[in-house]
Design a protein around this motif. Sequence first.
Motif, PDB file in Angstrom:
ATOM      1  N   GLY A 172      41.124  34.446  38.017  1.00 50.74           N
ATOM      2  CA  GLY A 172      42.174  34.736  37.042  1.00 50.74           C
ATOM      3  C   GLY A 172      42.588  36.202  37.096  1.00 50.74           C
ATOM      4  O   GLY A 172      43.782  36.531  37.030  1.00 50.74           O
ATOM      5  N   GLY A 173      41.601  37.096  37.227  1.00 52.83           N
ATOM      6  CA  GLY A 173      41.883  38.530  37.279  1.00 52.83           C
ATOM      7  C   GLY A 173      42.758  38.877  38.473  1.00 52.83           C
ATOM      8  O   GLY A 173      43.742  39.612  38.356  1.00 52.83           O
ATOM      9  N   ARG A 177      46.598  40.369  38.300  1.00 52.71           N
ATOM     10  CA  ARG A 177      46.958  41.649  38.900  1.00 52.71           C
ATOM     11  C   ARG A 177      48.096  41.474  39.896  1.00 52.71           C
ATOM     12  O   ARG A 177      49.008  42.284  39.984  1.00 52.71           O
ATOM     13  N   ARG A 178      48.034  40.388  40.641  1.00 51.68           N
ATOM     14  CA  ARG A 178      49.068  40.147  41.637  1.00 51.68           C
ATOM     15  C   ARG A 178      50.417  39.932  40.928  1.00 51.68           C
ATOM     16  O   ARG A 178      51.434  40.448  41.356  1.00 51.68           O
ATOM     17  N   ALA A 183      55.704  41.911  39.364  1.00 53.56           N
ATOM     18  CA  ALA A 183      56.637  42.240  38.290  1.00 53.56           C
ATOM     19  C   ALA A 183      57.081  43.685  38.415  1.00 53.56           C
ATOM     20  O   ALA A 183      58.259  44.011  38.205  1.00 53.56           O
ATOM     21  N   GLN A 184      56.125  44.573  38.814  1.00 54.86           N
ATOM     22  CA  GLN A 184      56.484  45.986  38.932  1.00 54.86           C
ATOM     23  C   GLN A 184      57.500  46.198  40.047  1.00 54.86           C
ATOM     24  O   GLN A 184      58.405  47.020  39.931  1.00 54.86           O
ATOM     25  N   LEU A 197      43.413  39.449  30.360  1.00 57.33           N
ATOM     26  CA  LEU A 197      42.127  39.265  31.057  1.00 57.33           C
ATOM     27  C   LEU A 197      41.006  39.076  30.037  1.00 57.33           C
ATOM     28  O   LEU A 197      40.127  38.221  30.187  1.00 57.33           O
ATOM     29  N   LEU A 198      41.035  39.926  28.995  1.00 57.11           N
ATOM     30  CA  LEU A 198      40.014  39.830  27.945  1.00 57.11           C
ATOM     31  C   LEU A 198      40.081  38.451  27.284  1.00 57.11           C
ATOM     32  O   LEU A 198      39.055  37.808  27.045  1.00 57.11           O
TER      33      LEU A 198
END
Lengths: 372, 344
Positions: A172-173, A177-178, A183-184, A197-198
């Motif tokens: 999931g992490g 991140r990907r 998106a960036q 993530l939390l």
Amino acid sequence: MQVLVLAAVLGAMAWLVGNVQSNLERQNINSGFGFLSERAGFGINQTLIAYTEDDSFGRVLAVGLLNTLLVSALGIFFATLLGFSLGVARLSRNWLISKIAMVYIEIFRNVPLLLQIMFWYFGVLRNLPSPRQAVSIGDAIFMSNRGFVVLWLEASAGAFWYGLAALGLVIGGIWLRRRAANAQITTGQATRVWRPLLGLAVALFGGAALMAGVPFALDVPHLKGFNFRGGLTVIPEFVALLLALSLYTAAFIAEIVRAGINSVSKGQREASAALGLPESVALRLVVIPQALRVIIPPLTSQYLNLTKNSSLAVAIAYPDIVSVLAGTTLSQVGQALEIIFITMMIYLSLSLLTSWAMNRYNQRMAFVGNNT
Amino acid sequence: MQMLRKLSAGLLLLAVASFASTPAAEAAGQTLEIVKKRGHLKCGVSQGLPGFSTPDNRGNWTGIDVDFCKAVAAAIFNDADKVKFTPLSAKERFTAIQSGEVDIIARNTTWSMHRDTALGVDFPVVNYYDGQGFMVRADLGVRSARDLDGATLCTNQGTTTELNAADYFRSNGMQYEIVAFEKADESVAAYNSGRCDAYTTDHSALYAQKLKLSDPKAHIVLPEVISKEPLGPLVRQGDAAWNDLVRWTHYATVAAEEFGVTSKNISEMKSSSNPSIRRLMGQDGSFGDNLGLSKQWAVHIIRAVGNYGEIFERNVGVKTPLGIKRGVNALWTKGGLQYAPPIR
């Protein structure tokens, strides 16, 4: 011509093998690899997989190989961590930090590794008290000349669900991140991933807890007879070897990192500053990725050196592959040729595997920047 | 360029051929001839075990095993100094004799069936009957090996010791942890520093290594003997004549003790009328000739190193720092195991 030479060399090798075989036979020396399935009959004091005296020499090989891998992998991890910090510290504008790093590097890379191993083992760790007077930290860690005994969690069957949850969290992490990186690129907006993530972590581990309850039992070390029973014992041979390998290799890695960072042209830093990037961000996002192109090839050599140097373990009785296979097994079985051949092949494979992995990493890094 | 390539390929072949043919030539049963031609005996010994083979500060080797090689040299050359000693670790020793690096190994080595039958070596004779034991700190309160449940053991790698310890602890349902060092010195140092509760090896070696500890009096050797360790020299398999020579070198010293022949009275004994002594001294018969030696072979041995009793007492006996009693190594006439077949 080249074909002829190749044929001659191959022919000579075939003849050599045949000759060795017939010589061994004439001298009544056993040959072949059948011994690998025979009962070993001796004890080993650090085994990552289940092992008893009734297991085979093949199992001994696996135990030794895992011990080599353990100390090499951890050694590479700590050496890289320390080496990068030292390399950056060496370039620090703070005089004291830079000089401390320099003194460290010059001391550790100029003293032979075997002496360093002996120093940590016979010079430092032997001075710890006996188990009955062990130094204890909160009754969870006991330090004595038998090693470090640590309070440990014994996994029960339910631990499987927690493992599954951890695996899900990692996947999931990576996915989060990907998605944020994509998106960036498309929107120019940097998004932070720690909040979802939390949430994911709470959901996954909550689910695991519902399924399995408390999956661990505390394994508390306690003194019984000569030594501690229970807990996880880290033998002093391992500690000494890991310390020596990490500290020694870190000194070399520091110099490689320094060279790498110095190789990035000044213009890159100045351009980063002109864009208004803080120095730490410039180092992390601009300088180091370019420096890595210079750093990775010699770094690979250091990783290979560390793995091969771990064979010095035999001097302090750490049960690595050289100690248990090319040492004990060799003298119990007596088949030097086969056993040395296996040992050489194992180191060769480990080195080629490391090189392959590092080369792939290097290829990915090579496209990051253009240094001209 | 092509010439160079050809040359290097030729050199490679030559190197390969010479490498591969050397051991074959030596295996052909000519060890005695090779030793005579070379002018000295090449003997593999330990890296330093007091009483058995240990160098002093001037590099002179002493000990029971050293005297064994000196006896062989004396038998061949009538000169006990024509020996070159090669210190070997426990795991190097078999490769060293297999490859022809040494002619004989006298390195407190246990004669076991596997070694005798699978390694291409032969054990001609036993020059010291031993057994494995344990040494512990006296203040540990342990008086028997049975009290060692859960103990950590230091030992030498590549020995029968590792296997015996495993067998002993397992068959008695006791736990143990073993720390095996390549060199005896390092295992003793680790034991001395408290890494282990006990040091385990052959009894004789326990007494020897005890001397190297910082405070020898603070350590005791436990009474149990947990294994049979017949220690003896070894030679390459396939040279029966050399095997005979080594075997009878030992028997000559044992027979000499039995007949009361010593290095001191050897000149007088030459005129003895006892037929056994006359045969040993080469006065009657031609026993030396059959070994490829001179008639006086046994006289040369005894003059150089003495009889078995003298060798024992000089190196490990009660008057030495090791202080070992004859025990099972006494002559058969005194209830021990040392027994020489008749020289006739």
